[in-house]
Design an enzyme around this catalytic site. Structure first.
Site, PDB file in Angstrom:
ATOM      1  N   SER A 129       0.827  -1.208   0.000  1.00  0.00           N
ATOM      2  CA  SER A 129       0.000   0.000   0.000  1.00  0.00           C
ATOM      3  C   SER A 129       0.856   1.251   0.000  1.00  0.00           C
ATOM      4  CB  SER A 129      -0.881   0.037   1.246  1.00  0.00           C
ATOM      5  OG  SER A 129      -1.777  -1.030   1.247  1.00  0.00           O
ATOM      6  N   GLU A 162      -5.718  -1.977  -8.380  1.00  0.00           N
ATOM      7  CA  GLU A 162      -4.880  -1.014  -9.097  1.00  0.00           C
ATOM      8  C   GLU A 162      -3.698  -1.791  -9.665  1.00  0.00           C
ATOM      9  OE1 GLU A 162      -5.484   3.128  -6.723  1.00  0.00           O
ATOM     10  OE2 GLU A 162      -4.629   1.520  -5.532  1.00  0.00           O
ATOM     11  N   ASN A 200      -5.946   5.479  -2.531  1.00  0.00           N
ATOM     12  CA  ASN A 200      -5.545   5.936  -1.197  1.00  0.00           C
ATOM     13  C   ASN A 200      -5.067   7.375  -1.211  1.00  0.00           C
ATOM     14  OD1 ASN A 200      -6.269   3.663   0.141  1.00  0.00           O
ATOM     15  ND2 ASN A 200      -4.221   2.754   0.195  1.00  0.00           N
TER      16      ASN A 200
HETATM   17  N1  LIG Z   1      -5.399  -4.700   5.121  1.00  0.00           N
HETATM   18  C1  LIG Z   1      -5.754  -3.938   4.097  1.00  0.00           C
HETATM   19  O1  LIG Z   1      -6.848  -3.372   4.054  1.00  0.00           O
HETATM   20  C2  LIG Z   1      -4.834  -3.819   2.895  1.00  0.00           C
HETATM   21  C3  LIG Z   1      -5.325  -3.328   1.691  1.00  0.00           C
HETATM   22  C4  LIG Z   1      -4.480  -3.287   0.577  1.00  0.00           C
HETATM   23  C5  LIG Z   1      -3.167  -3.696   0.712  1.00  0.00           C
HETATM   24  N2  LIG Z   1      -2.699  -4.152   1.900  1.00  0.00           N
HETATM   25  C6  LIG Z   1      -1.310  -4.606   1.988  1.00  0.00           C
HETATM   26  O2  LIG Z   1      -1.331  -6.027   1.984  1.00  0.00           O
HETATM   27  C7  LIG Z   1      -0.191  -6.520   2.699  1.00  0.00           C
HETATM   28  C8  LIG Z   1      -0.643  -7.502   3.752  1.00  0.00           C
HETATM   29  O3  LIG Z   1      -1.544  -6.880   4.629  1.00  0.00           O
HETATM   30  P1  LIG Z   1      -2.472  -7.712   5.629  1.00  0.00           P
HETATM   31  O4  LIG Z   1      -3.437  -6.756   6.171  1.00  0.00           O
HETATM   32  O5  LIG Z   1      -2.946  -8.919   4.959  1.00  0.00           O
HETATM   33  O6  LIG Z   1      -1.415  -8.126   6.753  1.00  0.00           O
HETATM   34  P2  LIG Z   1      -1.471  -9.340   7.796  1.00  0.00           P
HETATM   35  O7  LIG Z   1      -0.640  -8.922   8.925  1.00  0.00           O
HETATM   36  O8  LIG Z   1      -2.877  -9.752   8.059  1.00  0.00           O
HETATM   37  O9  LIG Z   1      -0.770 -10.555   7.048  1.00  0.00           O
HETATM   38  C9  LIG Z   1       0.583 -10.595   6.699  1.00  0.00           C
HETATM   39  C10 LIG Z   1       1.004 -12.050   6.651  1.00  0.00           C
HETATM   40  O10 LIG Z   1       2.298 -12.119   6.062  1.00  0.00           O
HETATM   41  C11 LIG Z   1       3.018 -13.132   6.750  1.00  0.00           C
HETATM   42  N3  LIG Z   1       4.449 -12.923   6.581  1.00  0.00           N
HETATM   43  C12 LIG Z   1       5.230 -12.000   7.148  1.00  0.00           C
HETATM   44  N4  LIG Z   1       6.497 -12.130   6.711  1.00  0.00           N
HETATM   45  C13 LIG Z   1       6.512 -13.157   5.837  1.00  0.00           C
HETATM   46  C14 LIG Z   1       7.519 -13.780   5.055  1.00  0.00           C
HETATM   47  N5  LIG Z   1       8.778 -13.342   5.097  1.00  0.00           N
HETATM   48  N6  LIG Z   1       7.176 -14.798   4.277  1.00  0.00           N
HETATM   49  C15 LIG Z   1       5.913 -15.242   4.244  1.00  0.00           C
HETATM   50  N7  LIG Z   1       4.923 -14.705   4.959  1.00  0.00           N
HETATM   51  C16 LIG Z   1       5.212 -13.661   5.742  1.00  0.00           C
HETATM   52  C17 LIG Z   1       2.548 -13.008   8.178  1.00  0.00           C
HETATM   53  O11 LIG Z   1       2.802 -14.195   8.913  1.00  0.00           O
HETATM   54  C18 LIG Z   1       1.066 -12.735   8.006  1.00  0.00           C
HETATM   55  O12 LIG Z   1       0.311 -13.923   7.979  1.00  0.00           O
HETATM   56  C19 LIG Z   1       0.508  -5.293   3.221  1.00  0.00           C
HETATM   57  O13 LIG Z   1       1.535  -4.937   2.320  1.00  0.00           O
HETATM   58  C20 LIG Z   1      -0.571  -4.242   3.228  1.00  0.00           C
HETATM   59  O14 LIG Z   1      -0.063  -2.941   3.134  1.00  0.00           O
HETATM   60  C21 LIG Z   1      -3.522  -4.228   3.001  1.00  0.00           C
END
Ligand SMILES: NC(=O)c1ccc[n+]([C@@H]2O[C@H](COP(=O)([O-])OP(=O)(O)OC[C@H]3O[C@@H](n4cnc5c(N)ncnc54)[C@H](O)[C@@H]3O)[C@@H](O)[C@H]2O)c1
Length: 686
Positions: A129, A162, A200
């Site tokens: 993001s 996007e 965003n």
């Molecule tokens: N939550 C939202 O609304 C949203 C929207 C768009 C984009 N994003 C982006 O999506 C991404 C994930 O967000 P999320 O909310 O799902 O986070 P989250 O914390 O729910 O999940 C992240 C996952 O990644 C895993 N992880 C961490 N390091 C790792 C590695 N080295 N190898 C494999 N797995 C690993 C963690 O164990 C966890 O399960 C981020 O970059 C965030 O900015 C989030």
């Protein structure tokens, strides 16, 4: 920034992967599996993998409980997702989406590792993001095959994505990633690699403007939320939204944007304090309607300022900005539609005052428009010429590309341009997003009927007919690219093309008689000319939906190919030259009894129950469906189909037009059109 240019010969996507099985990653994997792909879902250890699979299972079970799909479907979807904690399992995937923690060092190490284990031609995508795609790409030896795929929560439900091109992204990898999104039923918009991308970038200032109003004492949280819901047609206001997604995420995003773009984007002190308090916003009490107008205007103004600025910077187009707001945030209107709604001069005044508060210049995009005194005009038909082939794409994905006056006018221009361009050998008619084209804009019909004016509807239809006739008589090959749903006018548009190429996901139906009208864009004429009057009546009188394979078997479409081969197949067809006009094909064995039944029985027999119900259950069902349609529409359809076999296409089209005023003046047309999406219509037969 490019839209999906067409490159022939892509290999199909078979195996996909997602790294990070958290909230986003599990949802992305679920969506991929739902659309039929095999997905490998990776997380750090088995426990985290199991948690991710558990999230998918729970969401699927909720879907079963709500009747969205059956238990067997849910099980099949889940079976297509394979969890693992070993990156080595990613050796044979075609595309990976990284969705790990929003931490630059972790993301870079993940990209480094993916680069080592994935096939050199596989595409690596990030769901980040707040980081630059270009920066993450630099952690690999294949920056040309790294793209951004920024999904929105919940990624199995929210259609927006996007698609971001990094500085080094290859012009072939980008369209490949783009087309996969379409195959996944997503609504892709194109963003440049700029902080916050498109959505965003204006959504955060919209949130922080809400916090500032609270800070300034303009209104309380409940009032601001209620005003926002009313002004934007949304289900949750800014404070409730922050509580649901997490207040710290808003602070983090505002901090990133503030660093990139300056003080206006920075988090207000009150947001920071709220995060430090560790509690969600308190949203309670009765909203006070007094400040609604002020609050709605201020929220809109912040979003409009940013939207115009990001278009100035070429981060995205006005169309994609508005699609992003409507599809991703579910706003009733996108920022540019909002500015049109205010009137561009008033919008300029509001935005100028906002910009002055922050010592920012007025964005040129808005300044120019206000000076011209004209509303923003949206490109609803994109025209791209690539290697001698013109692709005209109808771009109203969230309206399923429904035909309206703008679409017809822009298609006329684009088609004339392509047909008259000596460099163009052939023309493709396509739709963006999940559907090919779902009919005409029903609200347009309802509005005119309510105003007691059927003439504009007749003129619109006449103009549409002329456009489709231009397709048909074009000396260059014109091909319909049927990648999804085609309803009514969409089928008619396709039938006017020389060749229809579909994917297995395409489906076709004529819903008209069920909403009190008949197909008026040549449907009653071109359908029988292709598949004979019996099957034409079956489709038009019963409204039966048929899939691509069935349509192929009866000759309604010409070819069915896998999604990834669609564009290559169409190019081959164009290279081979314009297809000859075909004679109606006799019904295949599988449909012979349906064809002869509808050939033999008139509408009144079908409606009056004089026709003995057929034994074939499929046919019996179709006949029953005829009974739910509008009688006048049925009779006119059948009559027009019969006449089609006796007259020239020009005469037939003229006949179709000649009954338009009559059908739109019926009670049943108004009942059918105005009931759509609300209730089952009750037809009275006049
Ligand atoms: N939550 C939202 O609304 C949203 C929207 C768009 C984009 N994003 C982006 O999506 C991404 C994930 O967000 P999320 O909310 O799902 O986070 P989250 O914390 O729910 O999940 C992240 C996952 O990644 C895993 N992880 C961490 N390091 C790792 C590695 N080295 N190898 C494999 N797995 C690993 C963690 O164990 C966890 O399960 C981020 O970059 C965030 O900015 C989030």
């Amino acid at each position: 920034m490019t839209h999906h240019g067409i490159t022939p010969g892509d290999r199909p996507f078979e195996r996909l992967a997602v790294v990070g099985a958290g909230n986003m990653g599990s949802g992305i994997a679920q969506k991929m599996a739902t659309e039929g792909f095999s997905v490998t879902l990776v997380d750090l250890d088995d426990e985290k993998v199991a948690r991710g699979l558990g999230i998918i299972e729970k969401t699927l079970n909720d879907g079963v409980a709500r009747g969205i799909f059956g238990a067997a479907d849910a099980a099949a979807i889940l079976a297509r997702v394979t969890g693992t904690s070993r990156f080595d399992d990613l050796g044979n995937v075609d595309l990976v989406v990284e969705a790990v923690f929003e931490d630059l060092a972790i993301k870079k190490s993940v990209f480094h590792r993916l680069d080592e284990v994935c096939r050199p031609d596989s595409i690596l995508a990030t769901n980040t993001s707040s980081y630059a795609v270009t920066e993450l790409a630099s952690a690999t030896t294949r920056p040309e095959r790294v793209v951004g795929l920024h999904y929105f929560y919940h990624p199995a439900k929210n259609r927006l994505v996007e698609v971001v091109s990094g500085q080094a992204t290859d012009p072939a990898a980008y369209p490949r990633a783009w087309r996969l999104q379409e195959a996944l039923g997503k609504t892709p918009i194109a963003s440049s690699d700029s902080y916050g991308f498109i959505v965003n970038r204006f959504f955060l200032p919209w949130l922080t403007e809400a916090v500032r109003m609270l800070e300034e004492g303009v209104a309380g949280t409940a009032t601001i939320d209620e005003a926002a819901k009313k002004a934007f047609g949304i289900g949750m206001g800014p404070f409730e939204l922050m509580n649901v997604t997490g207040v710290p995420i808003a602070l983090h995003a505002a901090t990133t944007l503030g660093r990139a773009f300056g003080p206006m984007y920075e988090a207000p002190a009150l947001l920071r304090a709220q995060v430090e308090s560790g509690t969600p916003w308190e949203v309670s009490g009765t909203p006070d309607a007094g400040p609604f107008q002020t609050v709605g205007d201020r929220l809109a103004t912040a979003a409009c300022y940013v939207a115009a600025a990001l278009v100035d910077e070429r981060v995205g187009t006005i169309e994609d900005t508005d699609i992003g707001a409507r599809v991703g945030l579910r706003w009733r209107r996108g920022p540019f539609e909002l500015m049109n709604h205010y009137g561009v001069e008033r919008a300029r005044n509001l935005v100028a005052a906002f910009a002055a508060r922050w010592d920012l210049p007025l964005p040129a995009t808005l300044e120019r428009q206000a000076r011209a005194g004209q509303p923003f005009r949206f490109t609803v038909v994109r025209s791209e010429i690539d290697d001698g082939v013109a692709t005209l794409t109808i771009n109203r994905p969230d309206a399923m590309n429904a035909l309206n006056e703008d679409v017809v006018a822009q298609l006329e221009d684009a088609f004339q341009g392509a047909a008259g361009n000596p460099a163009v050998k052939g023309i493709i008619i396509a739709g963006s997003g999940k559907a090919f084209l779902a009919g005409a804009d029903i609200r347009f019909f309802v509005r005119h009927i309510e105003a007691g004016a059927v003439d504009p509807i007749a003129r619109f239809t006449e103009r549409g007919q002329a456009l489709l006739r231009a397709f048909e008589t074009c000396p260059k090959p014109v091909v319909a690219r049927l990648h999804g749903l085609a309803l009514g006018g969409g089928v008619e548009l396709a039938l006017a093309c020389h060749t229809i190429v579909a994917t297995p996901k395409a489906s076709l139906a004529f819903p008209e008689t069920g909403i009190g009208i008949y197909p008026g864009l040549g449907g009653t004429q071109r359908t029988p000319r292709r598949i004979g009057p019996g099957l034409a009546k079956w489709l038009i009188l019963s409204g039966q939906t048929i899939g691509a394979e069935e349509a192929l078997s009866i000759g309604l479409v010409d070819r069915v190919v896998a999604y990834e081969q669609l564009d290559a197949a169409i190019r081959e067809i164009i290279a081979a030259g314009r297809a000859a006009v075909r004679e109606p094909r006799p019904a295949p064995d599988s449909h012979r009894s349906i064809a002869s039944f509808f050939d033999r029985h008139g509408v009144d027999e079908l409606l009056g129950g004089q026709a003995t119900l057929p034994v074939d259950p499929k046919l019996a069902k179709s006949v029953k469906r005829v009974g739910t349609k509008a009688p006048v529409a049925l009779r006119l359809s059948a009559e027009l189909i019969d006449r089609a076999m006796e007259v020239s296409i020009e005469q037939g089209l003229a006949l179709e037009l000649s009954h338009l005023r009559e059908i739109f003046a019926t009670k049943d047309a108004y009942e059918g059109l105005s009931s759509l999406g609300r209730k089952a219509p009750v037809f009275v037969g006049k």
